[in-house]
Write an enzyme that holds these catalytic residues in place. Structure first.
Site, PDB file in Angstrom:
ATOM      1  N   HIS A 261      -2.770  10.471 -24.539  1.00  0.00           N
ATOM      2  CA  HIS A 261      -2.539   9.079 -24.157  1.00  0.00           C
ATOM      3  C   HIS A 261      -2.932   8.901 -22.705  1.00  0.00           C
ATOM      4  O   HIS A 261      -2.713   9.802 -21.895  1.00  0.00           O
ATOM      5  CB  HIS A 261      -1.054   8.720 -24.339  1.00  0.00           C
ATOM      6  N   ASP A 315       0.652   7.085 -32.956  1.00  0.00           N
ATOM      7  CA  ASP A 315      -0.079   7.098 -34.229  1.00  0.00           C
ATOM      8  C   ASP A 315       0.135   8.369 -35.033  1.00  0.00           C
ATOM      9  O   ASP A 315      -0.269   8.429 -36.189  1.00  0.00           O
ATOM     10  CB  ASP A 315      -1.584   6.928 -33.967  1.00  0.00           C
TER      11      ASP A 315
HETATM   12  N1  CMC Z   1      -7.542  16.007 -28.409  1.00  0.00           N
HETATM   13  C1  CMC Z   1      -8.068  16.959 -27.626  1.00  0.00           C
HETATM   14  N2  CMC Z   1      -8.235  16.821 -26.298  1.00  0.00           N
HETATM   15  C2  CMC Z   1      -7.814  15.662 -25.767  1.00  0.00           C
HETATM   16  C3  CMC Z   1      -7.250  14.636 -26.536  1.00  0.00           C
HETATM   17  C4  CMC Z   1      -7.124  14.846 -27.913  1.00  0.00           C
HETATM   18  N3  CMC Z   1      -6.594  13.909 -28.705  1.00  0.00           N
HETATM   19  N4  CMC Z   1      -6.964  13.593 -25.749  1.00  0.00           N
HETATM   20  C5  CMC Z   1      -7.330  13.951 -24.514  1.00  0.00           C
HETATM   21  N5  CMC Z   1      -7.844  15.197 -24.518  1.00  0.00           N
HETATM   22  C6  CMC Z   1      -8.359  15.955 -23.361  1.00  0.00           C
HETATM   23  C7  CMC Z   1      -9.784  15.548 -23.073  1.00  0.00           C
HETATM   24  O1  CMC Z   1     -10.714  16.335 -23.769  1.00  0.00           O
HETATM   25  C8  CMC Z   1      -9.869  15.739 -21.578  1.00  0.00           C
HETATM   26  O2  CMC Z   1      -9.984  17.103 -21.316  1.00  0.00           O
HETATM   27  P1  CMC Z   1     -10.871  17.608 -20.044  1.00  0.00           P
HETATM   28  O3  CMC Z   1     -10.158  17.033 -18.846  1.00  0.00           O
HETATM   29  O4  CMC Z   1     -10.806  19.088 -20.138  1.00  0.00           O
HETATM   30  O5  CMC Z   1     -12.244  17.041 -20.243  1.00  0.00           O
HETATM   31  C9  CMC Z   1      -8.467  15.323 -21.101  1.00  0.00           C
HETATM   32  O6  CMC Z   1      -7.588  15.577 -22.217  1.00  0.00           O
HETATM   33  C10 CMC Z   1      -8.376  13.851 -20.731  1.00  0.00           C
HETATM   34  O7  CMC Z   1      -8.852  13.073 -21.843  1.00  0.00           O
HETATM   35  P2  CMC Z   1      -9.520  11.651 -21.749  1.00  0.00           P
HETATM   36  O8  CMC Z   1     -10.284  11.400 -23.009  1.00  0.00           O
HETATM   37  O9  CMC Z   1     -10.234  11.504 -20.457  1.00  0.00           O
HETATM   38  O10 CMC Z   1      -8.228  10.735 -21.726  1.00  0.00           O
HETATM   39  P3  CMC Z   1      -8.208   9.166 -21.883  1.00  0.00           P
HETATM   40  O11 CMC Z   1      -7.023   8.704 -21.115  1.00  0.00           O
HETATM   41  O12 CMC Z   1      -9.530   8.559 -21.574  1.00  0.00           O
HETATM   42  O13 CMC Z   1      -7.993   8.987 -23.458  1.00  0.00           O
HETATM   43  C11 CMC Z   1      -7.080   8.660 -25.576  1.00  0.00           C
HETATM   44  C12 CMC Z   1      -6.804   8.652 -24.056  1.00  0.00           C
HETATM   45  C13 CMC Z   1      -5.837   8.146 -26.303  1.00  0.00           C
HETATM   46  C14 CMC Z   1      -8.255   7.731 -25.890  1.00  0.00           C
HETATM   47  C15 CMC Z   1      -7.397  10.119 -26.006  1.00  0.00           C
HETATM   48  O14 CMC Z   1      -6.277  10.936 -25.767  1.00  0.00           O
HETATM   49  C16 CMC Z   1      -7.823  10.205 -27.465  1.00  0.00           C
HETATM   50  O15 CMC Z   1      -8.982   9.964 -27.787  1.00  0.00           O
HETATM   51  N6  CMC Z   1      -6.856  10.546 -28.395  1.00  0.00           N
HETATM   52  C17 CMC Z   1      -7.181  10.598 -29.799  1.00  0.00           C
HETATM   53  C18 CMC Z   1      -7.185   9.201 -30.415  1.00  0.00           C
HETATM   54  C19 CMC Z   1      -5.805   8.616 -30.520  1.00  0.00           C
HETATM   55  O16 CMC Z   1      -4.867   9.277 -30.982  1.00  0.00           O
HETATM   56  N7  CMC Z   1      -5.668   7.345 -30.138  1.00  0.00           N
HETATM   57  C20 CMC Z   1      -4.402   6.631 -30.189  1.00  0.00           C
HETATM   58  C21 CMC Z   1      -3.900   6.345 -28.803  1.00  0.00           C
HETATM   59  S1  CMC Z   1      -2.209   5.801 -28.699  1.00  0.00           S
HETATM   60  C22 CMC Z   1      -2.147   4.320 -29.543  1.00  0.00           C
HETATM   61  C23 CMC Z   1      -3.128   3.290 -29.128  1.00  0.00           C
HETATM   62  O17 CMC Z   1      -3.528   3.160 -27.974  1.00  0.00           O
HETATM   63  O18 CMC Z   1      -3.502   2.530 -30.005  1.00  0.00           O
END
Ligand code: CMC
Length: 378
Positions: A261, A315
């Site tokens: 998140h 989720d």
């Molecule tokens: N699985 C594996 N690694 C992850 C995940 C994940 N679900 N989420 C973040 N990371 C890692 C990412 O690879 C990165 O690592 P590094 O720094 O080594 O490159 C680090 O954590 C930061 O990730 P980010 O993608 O820059 O984080 P963000 O704040 O841009 O993304 C997110 C947040 C929710 C989009 C992301 O965690 C994600 O894609 N999660 C999976 C999809 C999901 O479950 N979405 C629902 C979100 S909550 C409800 C909503 O908003 O609707």
């Protein structure tokens, strides 16, 4: 020349001032109008929480009775909207059907009397009342059936579950569904809420505001993740396969759905409540093999990614609850929208109270002074 900083995803940039909800991502706290989510999940109902979010304080019993009465009596949708929905392809995603239907409501109520509290109240009531009816209607119509008429004697959540199945739901199932709506009702400045506020800032009608937010919620990085969680659990198939599956994801740098998140760096408090609701459902209606896989996933992800603050988000367990309630997977995100329309409407009202149209800037990184090349010379 003014120098402006570019932050991908606008991370850490405040897009509005808001008193609607608050998240402390380090401590795992979520509050609606200052009240902790755990307390609302235990003591409130979805419509009471909607009132709190949209009008800023808990209603008196008279105010709540009146609000519930208004919502109950606006649940029916116009036959022309039903006829329009009948023309949607059965293979279309229910989120797309919902976006089109929400926008179509604006055709019938297009007056933009944004300074009139009666117009605002009507729009709030109509959207809260009809969005569940439209979701249920599309579900039945895509199977070739007529939609089920809403039942005025049933509460908000019980009526929605009834419209989906034509069976009166078990009271525990209806209460658990109502709590799920409370948990998804609002969550500060996420992508769909930002989209709602941008649209609101142009002073368009609230139906366009909701339609634009529904479109944004549908993506797999936002509301669409709950569908993908179930697909992932099916794909994993057994507890023994959890570790190899996750190791493969990590090697491919694929995101694990239902984890991580932008704000929470600990377990999302909503995931904790949803996990408890899932256990209550399994205790009453029988266990679910995917739950054990999910618990093992949480354990392994914490071991592998806990140091990065990657924990279950809202989720992760919501899909297990909805699946146990007999809800088809591709309705999970429309159900998220049924709940979140509350937050979008609260932000719509807040945006109107102190409106300035959103007009950010950009950092141009393209070319300058390029001569036009005639087509035959390209
Ligand atoms: N699985 C594996 N690694 C992850 C995940 C994940 N679900 N989420 C973040 N990371 C890692 C990412 O690879 C990165 O690592 P590094 O720094 O080594 O490159 C680090 O954590 C930061 O990730 P980010 O993608 O820059 O984080 P963000 O704040 O841009 O993304 C997110 C947040 C929710 C989009 C992301 O965690 C994600 O894609 N999660 C999976 C999809 C999901 O479950 N979405 C629902 C979100 S909550 C409800 C909503 O908003 O609707």
């Amino acid at each position: 020349m003014m120098v402006c900083e570019y932050k991908p995803g606008l991370e850490g940039i405040a897009a509005a001032q808001s008193s609607i909800s608050n998240v402390d991502g380090q401590k795992g706290i979520l509050e609606y109008r200052g009240i902790r989510i755990e307390e609302l999940a235990e003591k409130s109902t979805f419509l009471e929480t909607a009132y709190l979010l949209i009008w800023g304080q808990l209603p008196t019993s008279e105010e709540l009775k009146e609000f519930e009465h208004e919502v109950r009596h606006h649940r029916r949708i116009k036959y022309r909207i039903r006829d329009m929905m009948k023309c949607f392809p059965e293979s279309g995603h229910p989120m797309d059907a919902l976006q089109a239907s929400a926008a179509a409501l604006g055709l019938f109520y297009s007056r933009r009397d944004l300074h009139n509290p009666i117009y605002i109240r009507d729009a709030v009531v109509r959207l809260l009342a009809t969005i569940p009816t439209m979701v249920a209607a599309f579900q039945l119509m895509r199977k070739g059936n007529d939609p089920v008429r809403p039942r005025d004697d049933l509460d908000y959540s019980a009526n929605f579950l009834y419209m989906l199945s034509e069976k009166e739901p078990d009271p525990l199932a209806a209460r658990i569904f109502d709590v799920c709506l409370i948990l998804h009702a609002e969550h500060t400045m996420n992508a769909s809420t930002f989209s709602a506020r941008v649209t609101a800032s142009t002073l368009t009608d609230p139906y366009a505001v909701v339609a634009s937010a529904v479109g944004t919620l549908g993506g797999p990085l936002h509301g669409g993740a709950n569908e993908e969680v179930i697909q992932m659990l099916e794909e994993i198939g057994s507890i023994a396969n959890v570790r190899p599956y996750l190791e493969d994801c990590l090697e491919r740098k694929a995101k694990i759905m239902g984890f991580g998140h932008r704000v929470y760096k600990v377990k999302d408090p909503r995931a904790t409540i949803l996990q408890d609701l899932a256990q209550q459902l399994f205790a009453k209606f029988g266990s679910d093999k995917y739950y054990d896989i999910a618990v093992e996933m949480e354990r392994v992800v914490e071991e592998k990614l806990g140091h990065k603050g990657i924990y279950p988000n809202v989720d992760f367990y919501s899909g297990l609850v909805y699946a146990k309630l007999g809800i088809p997977t591709d309705l999970f995100t429309p159900i998220f929208a049924i709940a979140r329309v509350t937050g979008w409407l609260a932000h719509w009202k807040e945006q109107l109270a102190e409106n300035r149209i959103f007009r950010p800037t950009q950092v141009y990184n393209g070319l300058h002074e390029i001569a036009y090349t005639a087509i035959e010379e390209r």
